[in-house]
Design a protein around this motif. Sequence first.
Motif, PDB file in Angstrom:
ATOM      1  N   LYS A  13       0.807  -1.213   0.000  1.00 33.65           N
ATOM      2  CA  LYS A  13       0.000   0.000   0.000  1.00 33.65           C
ATOM      3  C   LYS A  13       0.844   1.269   0.000  1.00 33.65           C
ATOM      4  O   LYS A  13       0.465   2.275  -0.582  1.00 33.65           O
ATOM      5  CB  LYS A  13      -0.929   0.005   1.224  1.00 33.65           C
ATOM      6  N   ARG A  14       2.011   1.223   0.645  1.00 31.85           N
ATOM      7  CA  ARG A  14       2.799   2.454   0.768  1.00 31.85           C
ATOM      8  C   ARG A  14       3.412   2.901  -0.558  1.00 31.85           C
ATOM      9  O   ARG A  14       3.770   4.081  -0.700  1.00 31.85           O
ATOM     10  CB  ARG A  14       3.901   2.262   1.819  1.00 31.85           C
ATOM     11  N   TYR A  64       1.846   1.975  -3.583  1.00 34.95           N
ATOM     12  CA  TYR A  64       0.835   1.889  -4.641  1.00 34.95           C
ATOM     13  C   TYR A  64       0.497   3.272  -5.206  1.00 34.95           C
ATOM     14  O   TYR A  64       0.451   3.453  -6.431  1.00 34.95           O
ATOM     15  CB  TYR A  64      -0.439   1.226  -4.107  1.00 34.95           C
ATOM     16  N   LYS A  65       0.267   4.234  -4.328  1.00 34.83           N
ATOM     17  CA  LYS A  65      -0.107   5.555  -4.804  1.00 34.83           C
ATOM     18  C   LYS A  65       0.986   6.205  -5.659  1.00 34.83           C
ATOM     19  O   LYS A  65       0.684   6.744  -6.733  1.00 34.83           O
ATOM     20  CB  LYS A  65      -0.481   6.458  -3.618  1.00 34.83           C
TER      21      LYS A  65
END
Length: 297
Positions: free
Chosen positions: A99-100, A102-103
């Motif tokens: 998640k860290r 992905y953006k």
Amino acid sequence: MKSKALTEKIMQGVFFIAACASILAVALICIFLFANGIPAMREIGFVKFITGEVWRPSSEQYGILSMIVGSLYVTAGAIIFGVPIGILTSVFMAMYCPKRIYKPLKAATELLAGIPSVIYGFFGLVVVVPLIREFGTTLRRIGLVDNPGNGNSILTASLILGMMILPTIIGTTESAMRAVPTHYYEGSLALGATKERSIFRVIIPAAKSGVIAGIVLGIGRAIGETMAVIMIVGNQARLTTSLLDGIRTLTGNIVIEMGYATGLHREALIATGVVLFVFILIINFSVALLKRGADHE
């Protein structure tokens, strides 16, 4: 209530006008292209125009076969380079990406779509062309090719177009994979399949309509690209079988010569646009069929 009903009527009219404007724009483009291109094809000869290998306006020779083949070459090359990378990137983003990161990764892939094509062309001209030129020199040194080329080639254009179609393939494929119900994946794992096997044997086949649609849209982007290709492909109207040779595409031919073309020459360029337009229509029709198949599934 009357005010609300009036507002709805007004907005319905606005939406209807917008829809009509879109349809009218497409109709006007079709009328312009076919009204100006068909007479040129008739005068030159349709078969001669499509299958002719010589494009020499000074002697009224208008054959676009070399440019059709050139467009197909660079489009096929873009697919070979871009599709595997795009699909594997989508798999990572949908199934493996922490998640860290992905953006930032998502933003980077979306940024690729926003970069102007001339910047891709400039990057290819300054960075990729010298590398391909050196690659060709190395191949000639070891006796694999006779003509190493100057770097402006089919291979260079294929690499750059492969980069340019990545955002389309990645975005469409990732969305299609995320739309697959999670119990497909969980059921595959419960039956003893590995994560990789579940992805490539269950998730991707279930998302095949979206994956293929992304590839087809990427093909449309590649075959219609102009500025970046002009800067790096060599723009030589000839038939060749070497990836290190330069060629000319349909879009490149129109842009290069339209500024000074007159008479039959100008009409022949518009007829070239008709051929390109038909290719794009075929691609869009294919996407519509794929979406219809996905809806039935």
